[in-house]
Design an enzyme around this catalytic site. Structure first.
Site, mmCIF file in Angstrom:
data_model
loop_
_atom_site.group_PDB
_atom_site.id
_atom_site.type_symbol
_atom_site.label_atom_id
_atom_site.label_comp_id
_atom_site.label_asym_id
_atom_site.label_seq_id
_atom_site.Cartn_x
_atom_site.Cartn_y
_atom_site.Cartn_z
ATOM 1 N N LYS A 49 7.891 14.596 -43.564
ATOM 2 C CA LYS A 49 7.144 16.015 -43.780
ATOM 3 C C LYS A 49 7.574 16.973 -43.027
ATOM 4 O O LYS A 49 7.530 18.074 -43.427
ATOM 5 C CB LYS A 49 5.621 15.862 -43.622
ATOM 6 C CG LYS A 49 4.681 14.821 -44.132
ATOM 7 C CD LYS A 49 4.662 15.057 -45.523
ATOM 8 C CE LYS A 49 3.725 14.007 -46.313
ATOM 9 N NZ LYS A 49 2.420 14.007 -46.109
ATOM 10 N N GLU A 66 -9.820 23.307 -46.229
ATOM 11 C CA GLU A 66 -9.188 23.230 -45.058
ATOM 12 C C GLU A 66 -8.780 24.195 -43.984
ATOM 13 O O GLU A 66 -8.934 24.241 -42.893
ATOM 14 C CB GLU A 66 -7.700 22.183 -45.373
ATOM 15 C CG GLU A 66 -7.868 20.969 -46.054
ATOM 16 C CD GLU A 66 -6.954 20.159 -46.746
ATOM 17 O OE1 GLU A 66 -6.886 19.128 -46.891
ATOM 18 O OE2 GLU A 66 -5.828 20.871 -46.765
ATOM 19 N N GLY A 122 -6.499 13.981 -47.930
ATOM 20 C CA GLY A 122 -5.237 13.178 -48.141
ATOM 21 C C GLY A 122 -4.994 11.688 -47.635
ATOM 22 O O GLY A 122 -6.044 11.424 -46.977
ATOM 23 N N THR A 161 -2.974 10.394 -45.418
ATOM 24 C CA THR A 161 -2.945 10.324 -43.872
ATOM 25 C C THR A 161 -4.252 10.311 -43.427
ATOM 26 O O THR A 161 -4.463 9.516 -42.569
ATOM 27 C CB THR A 161 -1.964 11.335 -43.781
ATOM 28 O OG1 THR A 161 -0.809 11.305 -44.256
ATOM 29 C CG2 THR A 161 -1.449 10.858 -42.128
ATOM 30 N N GLY A 197 -3.695 16.554 -42.560
ATOM 31 C CA GLY A 197 -2.348 16.212 -42.710
ATOM 32 C C GLY A 197 -1.683 17.478 -43.390
ATOM 33 O O GLY A 197 -2.232 18.511 -43.094
ATOM 34 N N ALA A 198 -0.452 17.047 -43.749
ATOM 35 C CA ALA A 198 0.354 18.447 -44.418
ATOM 36 C C ALA A 198 1.275 17.694 -45.266
ATOM 37 O O ALA A 198 1.747 16.601 -44.983
ATOM 38 C CB ALA A 198 1.009 19.011 -43.447
ATOM 39 N N ASP A 199 1.991 18.767 -46.142
ATOM 40 C CA ASP A 199 3.002 18.331 -47.051
ATOM 41 C C ASP A 199 4.348 18.825 -46.460
ATOM 42 O O ASP A 199 5.242 18.182 -46.600
ATOM 43 C CB ASP A 199 2.607 19.093 -48.391
ATOM 44 C CG ASP A 199 1.323 18.708 -49.060
ATOM 45 O OD1 ASP A 199 1.284 17.532 -49.415
ATOM 46 O OD2 ASP A 199 0.437 19.425 -49.043
HETATM 47 C C1 5RP Z 1 -4.530 18.412 -48.993
HETATM 48 C C2 5RP Z 1 -3.773 18.393 -48.128
HETATM 49 C C3 5RP Z 1 -3.144 17.228 -47.553
HETATM 50 O O1 5RP Z 1 -3.373 17.201 -46.182
HETATM 51 C C4 5RP Z 1 -1.495 16.964 -47.632
HETATM 52 O O2 5RP Z 1 -1.496 17.063 -49.345
HETATM 53 C C5 5RP Z 1 -1.044 15.690 -47.108
HETATM 54 O O3 5RP Z 1 -1.575 14.663 -47.814
HETATM 55 P P1 5RP Z 1 -1.102 13.160 -47.719
HETATM 56 O O4 5RP Z 1 -1.449 12.880 -46.277
HETATM 57 O O5 5RP Z 1 -1.639 12.197 -48.768
HETATM 58 O O6 5RP Z 1 0.268 12.954 -47.754
HETATM 59 O O7 5RP Z 1 -3.069 19.506 -47.664
HETATM 60 O O8 5RP Z 1 -4.928 19.419 -49.586
#
Ligand code: 5RP
Length: 237
Positions: A120, A102, A29, A31, A81-83
């Site tokens: 987030k 992951e 991602g 981040t 990272g995470a959503d």
């Molecule tokens: C990918 C993920 C990412 O960590 C998540 O989507 C966050 O992405 P970003 O840092 O672009 O917001 O889980 O599978």
């Protein structure tokens, strides 16, 4: 500060956890890409295991030392990272479609640190983001029907060209809206029992700490109490 700057602030802090001699899993991602850029600038004498082709390419380009999970099945640390992140540190991941690898890399790591910007943080998973579910292309129509029976609203993820998005594992992603999720641990298990599902993006009991980039810098959250205090001090005002 913009959201991109919040990400960079948190990424800089995350990179500081990597020391010489460590084995470190990298998620994916935008981040994590910032974390990798920070590490590329410093080049610690560490070995990195990547969970996606995009992170792998960036890390290689920046001269980080990469190895496979087979070579290093026990990792000191995973940075990802995470959503969405809920107060108990349960998460939705997979916005980049890399959640299967992951989850595997995180399970190999002794410590998992999640790096996010403050947008987030949610009070309950599913508030904003659907649950990404990686499925076998052969089964995706059937699997979508079964996920509907579980109360979800699945949508096949597509590229900007209108083609099905293909994961690093050669599979499809169904983005499934369940509304606000009351029992993520239970839903995580139930989804994975549907034939054709490879892995879903609910991560429960995985994260040890969360680094949050925000207007005031980077907050390090080590517990639910830290999370709630952060929300009280920074988001609701
Ligand atoms: C990918 C993920 C990412 O960590 C998540 O989507 C966050 O992405 P970003 O840092 O672009 O917001 O889980 O599978």
């Amino acid at each position: 500060m913009s959201r991109e700057e919040w990400k960079r602030v948190a990424a800089r802090e995350a990179a500081k956890f990597v020391g010489d001699g460590m084995t470190v899993g990298l998620g994916s991602g935008t981040t994590v890409a910032e974390v990798v850029r920070c590490l590329g600038g410093r080049k610690p004498d560490a070995i990195f295991v990547s969970s996606s082709s995009s992170t792998q390419q960036l890390a290689e380009k920046l001269g980080l030392r990469l190895a496979s999970l087979g070579e290093h099945p026990k990792l000191d640390l995973m940075l990802d990272g995470a959503d969405e992140v809920a107060p108990d540190f349960s998460m939705i991941k997979g916005g980049g479609g890399a959640h299967t690898r992951e989850k595997i890399v995180a399970s190999a790591a002794r410590r998992v640190i999640i790096v996010v910007d403050r947008t987030k943080l949610v009070s309950r998973l599913g508030e904003k983001f659907p649950v990404p579910v990686e499925v076998l292309p052969f089964a995706h129509g059937y699997t979508a029907r079964k996920l509907e029976e579980l109360g979800g609203e699945p949508e096949l993820r597509k590229t900007s060209a209108g083609e099905p998005f293909i994961t690093d594992n050669g599979n499809y992603i169904l983005d499934v809206r369940f509304g606000e999720i009351e029992t993520p641990a239970e839903l995580e298990q139930v989804i994975n029992q549907v034939p054709g599902v490879v892995e879903n993006g609910l991560f429960v009991g995985v994260a040890d700490e969360v680094l949050v980039g925000h207007e005031g810098g980077c907050a390090r959250l080590c517990s639910k109490e830290d999370f709630l205090r952060f929300i009280e001090d920074n988001v609701q005002k």
